[in-house]
Motif scaffolding. Structure first.
Motif, PDB file in Angstrom:
ATOM      1  N   GLY B 249      -6.593   5.109  12.546  1.00  0.00           N
ATOM      2  CA  GLY B 249      -6.733   5.929  11.352  1.00  0.00           C
ATOM      3  C   GLY B 249      -5.922   7.218  11.374  1.00  0.00           C
ATOM      4  O   GLY B 249      -5.922   7.977  10.416  1.00  0.00           O
ATOM      5  N   VAL B 278     -12.225   5.500   6.199  1.00  0.00           N
ATOM      6  CA  VAL B 278     -12.276   4.415   5.217  1.00  0.00           C
ATOM      7  C   VAL B 278     -13.718   4.184   4.794  1.00  0.00           C
ATOM      8  O   VAL B 278     -14.613   4.090   5.630  1.00  0.00           O
ATOM      9  CB  VAL B 278     -11.671   3.124   5.820  1.00  0.00           C
ATOM     10  CG1 VAL B 278     -11.819   1.963   4.864  1.00  0.00           C
ATOM     11  CG2 VAL B 278     -10.215   3.339   6.175  1.00  0.00           C
ATOM     12  N   SER B 282     -20.637   4.718   2.546  1.00  0.00           N
ATOM     13  CA  SER B 282     -20.875   3.359   2.038  1.00  0.00           C
ATOM     14  C   SER B 282     -20.305   3.123   0.641  1.00  0.00           C
ATOM     15  O   SER B 282     -20.785   2.267  -0.086  1.00  0.00           O
ATOM     16  CB  SER B 282     -22.374   3.023   2.025  1.00  0.00           C
ATOM     17  OG  SER B 282     -22.902   3.172   3.301  1.00  0.00           O
ATOM     18  N   GLN B 284     -16.475   2.721  -1.713  1.00  0.00           N
ATOM     19  CA  GLN B 284     -15.146   2.156  -1.482  1.00  0.00           C
ATOM     20  C   GLN B 284     -14.091   3.244  -1.367  1.00  0.00           C
ATOM     21  O   GLN B 284     -12.906   2.961  -1.270  1.00  0.00           O
ATOM     22  CB  GLN B 284     -14.795   1.224  -2.632  1.00  0.00           C
ATOM     23  CG  GLN B 284     -15.804   0.091  -2.753  1.00  0.00           C
ATOM     24  CD  GLN B 284     -15.242  -1.104  -3.446  1.00  0.00           C
ATOM     25  OE1 GLN B 284     -14.595  -0.978  -4.473  1.00  0.00           O
ATOM     26  NE2 GLN B 284     -15.479  -2.270  -2.900  1.00  0.00           N
ATOM     27  N   ARG B 315      -7.732  14.577   1.015  1.00  0.00           N
ATOM     28  CA  ARG B 315      -7.306  13.644  -0.017  1.00  0.00           C
ATOM     29  C   ARG B 315      -8.440  12.642  -0.236  1.00  0.00           C
ATOM     30  O   ARG B 315      -8.889  11.978   0.697  1.00  0.00           O
ATOM     31  CB  ARG B 315      -6.066  12.897   0.470  1.00  0.00           C
ATOM     32  CG  ARG B 315      -5.356  12.074  -0.596  1.00  0.00           C
ATOM     33  CD  ARG B 315      -4.428  11.046   0.004  1.00  0.00           C
ATOM     34  NE  ARG B 315      -3.471  11.548   0.976  1.00  0.00           N
ATOM     35  CZ  ARG B 315      -2.287  12.073   0.659  1.00  0.00           C
ATOM     36  NH1 ARG B 315      -1.918  12.161  -0.594  1.00  0.00           N
ATOM     37  NH2 ARG B 315      -1.462  12.482   1.600  1.00  0.00           N
ATOM     38  N   ASN B 319     -10.214   4.404  -4.881  1.00  0.00           N
ATOM     39  CA  ASN B 319      -9.956   2.959  -4.848  1.00  0.00           C
ATOM     40  C   ASN B 319     -10.626   2.226  -5.998  1.00  0.00           C
ATOM     41  O   ASN B 319     -11.083   1.088  -5.836  1.00  0.00           O
ATOM     42  CB  ASN B 319     -10.407   2.349  -3.515  1.00  0.00           C
ATOM     43  CG  ASN B 319      -9.529   2.761  -2.357  1.00  0.00           C
ATOM     44  OD1 ASN B 319      -8.307   2.794  -2.487  1.00  0.00           O
ATOM     45  ND2 ASN B 319     -10.128   3.085  -1.233  1.00  0.00           N
ATOM     46  N   ASP B 320     -10.731   2.885  -7.145  1.00  0.00           N
ATOM     47  CA  ASP B 320     -11.362   2.262  -8.313  1.00  0.00           C
ATOM     48  C   ASP B 320     -10.285   1.647  -9.212  1.00  0.00           C
ATOM     49  O   ASP B 320      -9.094   1.733  -8.901  1.00  0.00           O
ATOM     50  CB  ASP B 320     -12.194   3.302  -9.081  1.00  0.00           C
ATOM     51  CG  ASP B 320     -11.348   4.498  -9.512  1.00  0.00           C
ATOM     52  OD1 ASP B 320     -10.202   4.629  -9.045  1.00  0.00           O
ATOM     53  OD2 ASP B 320     -11.840   5.307 -10.307  1.00  0.00           O
ATOM     54  N   GLU B 321     -10.714   1.027 -10.302  1.00  0.00           N
ATOM     55  CA  GLU B 321      -9.757   0.374 -11.213  1.00  0.00           C
ATOM     56  C   GLU B 321      -8.773   1.380 -11.799  1.00  0.00           C
ATOM     57  O   GLU B 321      -7.653   1.032 -12.136  1.00  0.00           O
ATOM     58  CB  GLU B 321     -10.487  -0.322 -12.379  1.00  0.00           C
ATOM     59  CG  GLU B 321     -11.400  -1.441 -11.985  1.00  0.00           C
ATOM     60  CD  GLU B 321     -12.840  -0.985 -11.891  1.00  0.00           C
ATOM     61  OE1 GLU B 321     -13.620  -1.351 -12.782  1.00  0.00           O
ATOM     62  OE2 GLU B 321     -13.213  -0.254 -10.944  1.00  0.00           O
ATOM     63  N   GLN B 322      -9.184   2.634 -11.956  1.00  0.00           N
ATOM     64  CA  GLN B 322      -8.328   3.651 -12.567  1.00  0.00           C
ATOM     65  C   GLN B 322      -7.483   4.406 -11.536  1.00  0.00           C
ATOM     66  O   GLN B 322      -6.824   5.379 -11.889  1.00  0.00           O
ATOM     67  CB  GLN B 322      -9.177   4.663 -13.353  1.00  0.00           C
ATOM     68  CG  GLN B 322      -9.805   4.110 -14.612  1.00  0.00           C
ATOM     69  CD  GLN B 322     -11.087   3.356 -14.325  1.00  0.00           C
ATOM     70  OE1 GLN B 322     -11.798   3.655 -13.378  1.00  0.00           O
ATOM     71  NE2 GLN B 322     -11.382   2.345 -15.138  1.00  0.00           N
TER      72      GLN B 322
END
Lengths: 260, 389
Positions: B249, B278, B282, B284, B315, B319-322
């Motif tokens: 990492g 990462v 719990s 994403q 940072r 990690n979402d759809e947007q």
């Protein structure tokens, strides 16, 4: 020549029927057979289409192209270029996968023209915001798991072995995955994923298998459903091309920058 | 059917893409110079044309750029970011035209990156670049990638105008820039770079000989009595080293340069790490922790604000759809903790084709003799909405 195919298939099945085999040995034998049958394809080019659905049914689309090079004695090399959504167009991802040691990964950011070596610890993370994790779509080496045969079963009328796989590699998001392996194709029909707490996490169904070069089976469509958050992702493959003549020199930092 | 047509077009007929956008900058304080304006609105366009032939081994890329700013006539500008022909083979590539090249690994500043001039009116962070005329030969060998650059024609750095914010007081008058070379902006520069991957290590070594992209400033009184700073571009030689070690990492990063020809020979370096957790709590989401040390061995009159400074950053990538992301950073002077700069950058895709970028910068500087002290009055929040096509 057709006569040979079923004969060979029955020969290779023979060792699996030996009574002295433990479930672990049988599971490993199935994985090795699947790997053996899927060796020698050389390289693949394909287009990928993803539809991400949230719990409310709102859709979001992804489009990308991938090139994969089979590497003898190691994991595959792959290059993925994104076309859609447009704000990440030409963003590209280069990966040298390895059986057990960490993969080498580079990301190309076209706005800055910057190539970034990135950590491969994110195997369990979502790929492009989808329900697929990086580890679900990367090269599946036999050594990445230990195995156990569970039972024989049927999926939509097709005979399947049910095996459990336990990830050996670091940073997996799963304690185990249960795979329904088609007895004829030696390809997965269905996979169920259990998270780090061993709770049911996701279910993957693979559909519309087609055979290429008279030998290699590939699904045209996969659907991953997350059983914990209600989201799902469809992944469709289009325009599969095998043995296109890709070489090692098509997978470096320069090609990462210029591939469109 | 549609996808087949699209793929066909991409190969044969070329393809347009790019973006259009609007940006609002909101300034929190009154300016140092009363001629400077307040909040400003601007519009930006960056279309992109790409075509390839010869089985993808030759291509042409064209990226023009333009911005129109409500107040600052210097910030209203156009540029050819790229107009480059590429010919590629297995072991070599040639790029001829106006191009853009990035070298380096660190986040807080980019010491090694020297091919392209900074388009400073675009962003005070120096990450936007002007197109550079170049002939680039790239040799791809087992021992690494060797790049040779011939750079005919120099681009002057852009600076905010009289009415613009985020500038020094007195202002920089870029209209009559001075050069060490008698060939001025027609001096032909050259550069070499070797880069290689050895297991977990990515290494780059570079050499540049030519006109410094970074000017020095000469205080001048104009005929009308106005005090200004005039940019002076030296002839320099710069050796650069960039290394990244990727260990699980941890990303360990180092950039170092040795530069001759700009006053005393000097050394500068940036070194540090980025560690990524990462799946925090719990979810994403990934959380990156960044720390870099910035050093420059020039004395206090140095142009660099970073002689002995520490950058701390975090940072957050959802990690979402947007593709929602946040970057929060602080650079502080270890010799004088009253000198510090905060920034936040956030971005999120809206629907399929829109993107919202938010940025804010807050600067504290205590040295009233430094002409860049005026920047401390230019704390701002910026909203940018882009439409991609």
């Amino acid at each position: 020549m057709k006569i040979w195919t079923p004969l060979l298939a029955s020969l290779t099945l023979l060792p699996l029927e030996l009574p002295a085999q433990t479930p672990e040995e049988k599971g490993l034998a199935i994985a090795m057979e699947a790997d053996k049958r899927d060796t020698g394809w050389g390289d693949i080019k394909t287009e990928l289409f993803m539809v991400l659905r949230n719990r409310q049914g709102q859709e979001s689309k992804r489009r990308m192209r991938s090139k994969i090079l089979e590497v003898d004695g190691d994991g595959d090399k792959s290059l993925i270029v994104f076309d859609h959504p447009r704000d990440i167009k030409n963003t590209a991802f280069l990966s040298y996968t390895h059986a057990l040691k960490a993969d080498d990964q580079w990301l190309y950011l076209p706005a800055l023209k910057r190539v970034k070596r990135i950590s491969s610890n994110n195997k369990s993370g979502p790929f492009m915001g989808s329900e697929f994790a990086y580890e679900d779509i990367s090269s599946q080496e036999v050594e990445k798991y230990t195995y156990k045969f569970i039972k024989d079963d049927k999926v939509n009328g097709r005979d399947a072995f049910v095996i459990e796989r336990y990830p050996v590699y670091k940073h997996s998001g799963y304690t185990r995955t249960v795979v329904w392996v088609d007895k004829e194709m030696y390809q997965a029909l269905k996979t169920v994923f259990y998270d780090r707490k061993d709770s049911l996490l996701k279910e993957l169904v693979l559909n519309d298998y087609k055979q290429y070069l008279g030998k290699y089976w590939r699904p045209s469509k996969m659907t991953m459903v997350n059983k914990q958050n209600g989201k799902s992702t469809d992944l469709e493959y289009k325009g599969y091309e095998f043995n296109t003549g890709l070489k090692d020199s098509d997978f470096n930092r320069n090609t990462l920058k210029r591939t469109r | 059917m549609l996808s087949i047509l699209t793929a066909h077009n991409a190969v044969m007929a070329g393809e347009w893409s790019g973006y259009l956008g609007a940006e609002a900058r909101i300034f929190l304080d009154d300016p140092t110079d009363p001629r400077q304006q307040g909040n400003t609105l601007s519009f930006v366009a960056q279309p992109e044309y790409y075509t390839e032939w010869d089985d993808g081994n030759q291509s042409l890329l064209f990226i023009p750029f333009a911005r129109i700013d409500q107040h600052d006539t210097e910030r209203s500008h156009a540029d050819i970011r790229e107009l480059v022909w590429l010919k590629a083979a297995d072991t070599w590539e040639v790029h001829i035209g106006i191009g853009k090249v990035y070298w380096g690994v660190t986040e807080s500043q980019h010491l090694v990156d020297i091919i392209n001039q900074t388009d400073l009116v675009e962003s005070p962070d120096g990450e936007e670049k002007l197109g550079q005329p170049m002939i680039n030969l790239s040799l791809i060998r087992d021992l690494g990638i060797f790049d040779l650059f011939v750079l005919p024609g120099f681009r002057e750095r852009t600076f905010p105008g009289i009415k613009g914010r985020l500038r020094s007081v007195p202002r920089i008058d870029a209209d009559d820039a001075l050069y060490e070379s008698s060939r001025k902006n027609r001096h032909v520069d050259w550069a070499l770079r070797w880069s290689h991957t050895l297991g977990d290590w990515d290494i780059g070594l570079s050499w540049f000989d030519g006109t410094s992209r970074e000017p020095r400033f000469i205080p001048t009184i104009k005929p009308d009595g106005e005090s200004v700073l005039v940019p002076f571009y030296d002839q320099i030689q710069q050796a650069g080293l960039d290394i990244q070690a990727t260990k699980e990492g941890w990303l360990w990063k180092l950039e170092a340069i040795n530069r001759r020809g700009m006053g005393e020979t000097y050394n500068a370096l940036t070194g540090g790490f980025e560690y990524t957790v990462v799946g925090i709590a719990s979810t994403q989401a990934d959380l990156g922790l960044i720390s870099e040390y910035l050093y420059d061995d020039r004395d206090e009159q140095a142009l660099s604000l970073f002689q002995n400074d520490l950058m701390l950053g975090t940072r957050l990538t959802l990690n979402d759809e947007q593709s929602t992301e946040f970057l929060l950073g602080l650079i502080t002077d270890l010799d004088d903790s009253s000198e510090r700069s905060w920034f936040i950058e956030a971005s999120r895709r809206l629907g399929d084709r829109w993107k919202l970028n938010i940025e804010a910068r807050v600067l504290s500087l205590q040295d009233p003799l430094n002409p860049f002290h005026a920047l401390a009055k230019d704390d701002f929040i910026q909203l940018e909405l882009l439409r991609y096509f």
